[in-house]
Design a protein around this motif. Structure first.
Motif, PDB file in Angstrom:
ATOM      1  N   VAL A 179      41.748  22.217  63.422  1.00 61.24           N
ATOM      2  CA  VAL A 179      41.381  20.792  63.489  1.00 61.24           C
ATOM      3  C   VAL A 179      40.214  20.530  62.541  1.00 61.24           C
ATOM      4  O   VAL A 179      39.207  21.243  62.565  1.00 61.24           O
ATOM      5  N   TYR A 180      40.361  19.528  61.679  1.00 61.74           N
ATOM      6  CA  TYR A 180      39.337  19.163  60.696  1.00 61.74           C
ATOM      7  C   TYR A 180      38.787  17.784  61.012  1.00 61.74           C
ATOM      8  O   TYR A 180      39.541  16.888  61.416  1.00 61.74           O
ATOM      9  N   ARG A 181      37.507  17.615  60.797  1.00 62.62           N
ATOM     10  CA  ARG A 181      36.928  16.268  60.827  1.00 62.62           C
ATOM     11  C   ARG A 181      37.024  15.750  59.385  1.00 62.62           C
ATOM     12  O   ARG A 181      36.451  16.347  58.461  1.00 62.62           O
ATOM     13  N   VAL A 182      37.737  14.654  59.179  1.00 62.06           N
ATOM     14  CA  VAL A 182      38.025  14.174  57.826  1.00 62.06           C
ATOM     15  C   VAL A 182      36.865  13.314  57.321  1.00 62.06           C
ATOM     16  O   VAL A 182      36.401  12.412  58.015  1.00 62.06           O
ATOM     17  N   SER A 183      36.399  13.613  56.094  1.00 57.38           N
ATOM     18  CA  SER A 183      35.321  12.811  55.503  1.00 57.38           C
ATOM     19  C   SER A 183      35.828  11.908  54.378  1.00 57.38           C
ATOM     20  O   SER A 183      35.172  10.931  53.999  1.00 57.38           O
ATOM     21  N   ARG A 184      37.026  12.233  53.829  1.00 57.38           N
ATOM     22  CA  ARG A 184      37.547  11.460  52.692  1.00 57.38           C
ATOM     23  C   ARG A 184      39.043  11.728  52.556  1.00 57.38           C
ATOM     24  O   ARG A 184      39.504  12.845  52.844  1.00 57.38           O
ATOM     25  N   LEU A 185      39.763  10.699  52.120  1.00 59.34           N
ATOM     26  CA  LEU A 185      41.188  10.877  51.854  1.00 59.34           C
ATOM     27  C   LEU A 185      41.511  10.250  50.502  1.00 59.34           C
ATOM     28  O   LEU A 185      40.974   9.186  50.166  1.00 59.34           O
TER      29      LEU A 185
END
Ligand code: UTP
Length: 284
Positions: A179-185
């Protein structure tokens, strides 16, 4: 997550001419159309309602889930009870209905068309052309993370570095257990500018506030309204997590992925596995 949205209004150009007169989502893998695999996955993840985002040329998809009294009567009259049950069963999988997307303006735009039908609850999104075989359905893997963290959850997998320009790609911090905490897409980044090789595949869980973000999102990569851009904008107000899911994904919008999916599903079928394995071994 009682409702799952399935955009099916795309043109399927990568699979022409198969998709000229037939929806991509109705292409059959072994014995079921792609859309049925996706609907069964949504049901296994707790949804009882599937909202197709469709187009007039794609009527066959909804038709597949409607009762066919003529066919049922014929099967009943000829005593074909097991086939009758099979046909009736398709109609009972879930409450499947459709909203229309006037023009295929992109996946973000397609999801926005389901706003009224979704209402105010957390909902899933699945693209039927990504067939994913998994012990725990991918939508269920995502749902569990959404329940814990709220906001948005996307499914990701590592892809070869030279293929990142075909996908939405995430940047983020690994928390635990994939599981990743997303900072940018970024949608379809040039290969040398991608933040990672973690590509978003066709499964999402959204808090309903995503609709406001899509509404404010203009055309992006390919001139289409991209869901990746709407998620990037939504990061200001809600968290997004990515799940490197357990399971095997097949891109059935491409020829190779479709053939691989067919073999993988057949190798899991008790009647087909042994003779197919023999055939594959003899074909090498
Ligand atoms: P894809 O980009 O894989 O589908 O969209 P496509 O546009 O049909 O395929 P190609 O690239 O031309 O071959 C993923 C899902 O989103 C739907 C598609 O039907 C597919 O299930 N989609 C895409 C929409 O419903 N509306 C759109 O405007 C675009």
């Amino acid at each position: 997550m009682r409702k799952t949205v399935m955009p099916v209004a795309g043109l399927g150009t990568r699979f022409l001419p198969a998709t000229k007169a037939q929806p991509k989502e109705m292409l059959t893998v072994v014995d079921r159309p792609l859309i049925q695999y996706a609907v069964e996955e949504a049901v296994a993840a707790g949804s009882d309602e599937v909202i197709l985002v469709s187009a007039p040329s794609k009527g066959a998809i909804l038709e597949h889930f409607r009762a066919d009294s003529g066919l049922e009567a014929t099967l009943a009259a000829s005593g074909k009870d097991s086939l009758l049950e099979l046909v009736r069963g398709v109609g009972r999988i879930a409450n499947v209905h459709a909203v229309m997307q006037g023009k295929p303006l992109g996946v973000g735009h397609a999801i926005l068309q389901a706003r009224e039908a979704v209402g105010g609850d957390v909902f899933g999104v699945a693209f039927p052309d990504d067939l994913i075989l998994a012990e725990v359905p991918v939508l269920e893997q995502l749902r569990r993370v959404q329940e814990q963290h709220g906001g948005i959850v996307v499914a990701v997998e590592h892809v070869p570095a030279e293929q990142v320009d075909r996908y939405g790609v995430i940047d983020g911090e690994h928390l635990a257990d994939g599981v990743y905490r997303v900072s940018r897409l970024v949608e379809k980044p040039p290969v040398d500018q991608a933040p990672s090789t973690l590509a978003i595949v066709g499964r999402y869980v959204f808090a309903p506030a995503i609709f406001e973000s899509i509404e404010r999102t203009g055309a992006g990569a390919g001139g289409e309204i991209q869901i990746t851009d709407a998620i990037q904008a939504a990061l200001a107000t809600m968290p997004c997590h990515a799940v490197a899911f357990e399971g095997d994904r097949y891109d059935c919008g491409s020829r190779l992925g479709f053939v691989q999916a067919t073999i993988a599903v057949a190798l899991r079928d008790p009647d087909l596995a042994a003779p197919l394995a023999e055939f594959l071994a003899a074909s090498q």
